[in-house]
Design a protein around this motif. Structure first.
Motif, short mmCIF file in Angstrom:
data_model
loop_
_atom_site.label_atom_id
_atom_site.label_comp_id
_atom_site.label_asym_id
_atom_site.label_seq_id
_atom_site.Cartn_x
_atom_site.Cartn_y
_atom_site.Cartn_z
N GLN A 182 -1.98 10.76 2.72
CA GLN A 182 -2.49 11.99 3.32
C GLN A 182 -2.31 13.17 2.37
N ASP A 183 -1.12 13.27 1.78
CA ASP A 183 -0.85 14.38 0.85
C ASP A 183 -1.75 14.29 -0.38
N TYR A 184 -1.86 13.10 -0.96
CA TYR A 184 -2.64 12.98 -2.19
C TYR A 184 -4.13 13.18 -1.97
N THR A 185 -4.63 12.94 -0.75
CA THR A 185 -6.05 13.15 -0.49
C THR A 185 -6.35 14.57 -0.02
N PRO B 243 0.84 -1.21 0.00
CA PRO B 243 0.00 0.00 0.00
C PRO B 243 0.87 1.25 0.00
N LEU B 244 0.30 2.36 -0.41
CA LEU B 244 1.04 3.61 -0.37
C LEU B 244 1.31 4.00 1.08
N PRO B 245 2.47 4.57 1.36
CA PRO B 245 2.76 5.04 2.72
C PRO B 245 1.71 6.04 3.19
N GLU B 246 1.45 6.06 4.49
CA GLU B 246 0.36 6.89 5.04
C GLU B 246 0.57 8.38 4.76
#
Length: 273
Positions: free
Chosen positions: A217-220, A210-213
């Motif tokens: 967070q940045d992408y959302t 999975p993408l790192p948290e």
């Protein structure tokens, strides 16, 4: 007593603000880029030293003074750095100019990724540039979009599939002689079994992650262009001036995504080494 408590709270608040400000002071060089639409302050990463040093050299040489933002795509990125764009006629096709060299890729994904405000090096495509070497001068600043968690999950799965495909293709090349022998023998059963063996080896060595948290967070919340991750060298980020980048990305464009009204870099200078 009440006054002392209030003073103490004010002191603690001030100390916390100072600590936060110190935390935000960037490590590495900072460059100010003055454009016809405003200023942009960018930080360069020290652990992409080839790109950092090249960018600083070009700034010192005033290479970027007068170049245009020749490719602008709203909700994606703004690109500049083509020396042929200086005083270019409005009909001139831009985007292929360079200082005569390329730079070794320094792709540090997932440490650095294409979040909103990321500074990255442009390059030619994989078909002619499998090593993903960067342009000697052209760079772009990411604007992008915000993504949902579900969209990011789909992107992560697609990235895993791409990695597995590349790994599988490499295995096939390394075992080309054996594959050809099986094909010549017409042994379809053995060929399918060997293919399944290579697939299992691929899946065992390229795990789905999975993408790192922090990235999620940045992408959302601020957005970016995650589909570019792991393919281009991200070597810095905007510290201040994304309002200027927004103005650039909202410019009306014509053929080849070139702004109809020229947007240029007036000057670039190093303000922190």
């Amino acid at each position: 007593m009440k006054k002392i408590v209030i003073t103490l709270i004010a002191f603690i608040t001030m100390a916390l603000n100072v600590a936060q400000a110190q935390k935000e002071i960037p490590e590495g060089p900072v460059v100010e880029i003055k454009t016809t639409l405003g200023d942009i302050l960018v930080k360069l990463y020290d652990d992409t030293p080839k790109h950092r040093d090249n960018f600083l050299k070009l700034v010192n040489d005033k290479f970027y003074d007068g170049v245009l933002f020749h490719r602008v795509i709203k909700d994606f990125m703004v690109q500049t750095g083509d020396p042929e764009s200086v005083n270019a006629d409005s009909t001139k096709m831009l985007g292929s100019g360079n200082p005569g060299y390329t730079i070794d890729a320094e792709i540090l994904y997932p440490k650095y990724y294409h979040k909103y405000g990321a500074l990255a090096a442009a390059r030619t495509g994989d078909n002619v540039n499998p090593e993903r070497r960067s342009s000697g001068s052209q760079f772009y600043i990411v604007t992008g979009n915000k993504f949902t968690g579900q969209q990011l999950d789909a992107i992560a799965q697609r990235q895993t599939m791409n990695k597995r495909q590349a790994y599988f293709n490499d295995l096939c090349l390394k075992n080309e002689a054996k594959i050809r022998d099986l094909q010549k023998a017409g042994d379809r059963v053995a060929l399918d079994a060997y293919r399944d063996e290579l697939i299992k080896e691929t899946e065992a060595n390229v795990k789905e992650e999975p993408l790192p948290e922090e990235m999620r967070q940045d992408y959302t919340t601020i957005g970016g262009t995650p589909h570019l991750d792991g393919q281009y060298t991200v070597f810095g980020e905007v510290l201040k001036g994304m309002d200027t980048v927004e103005k650039i990305q909202n410019a009306e464009t014509g053929r080849a995504d070139r702004p109809k009204q020229d947007i240029k870099i007036i000057s670039a200078k190093i303000i922190k080494k």
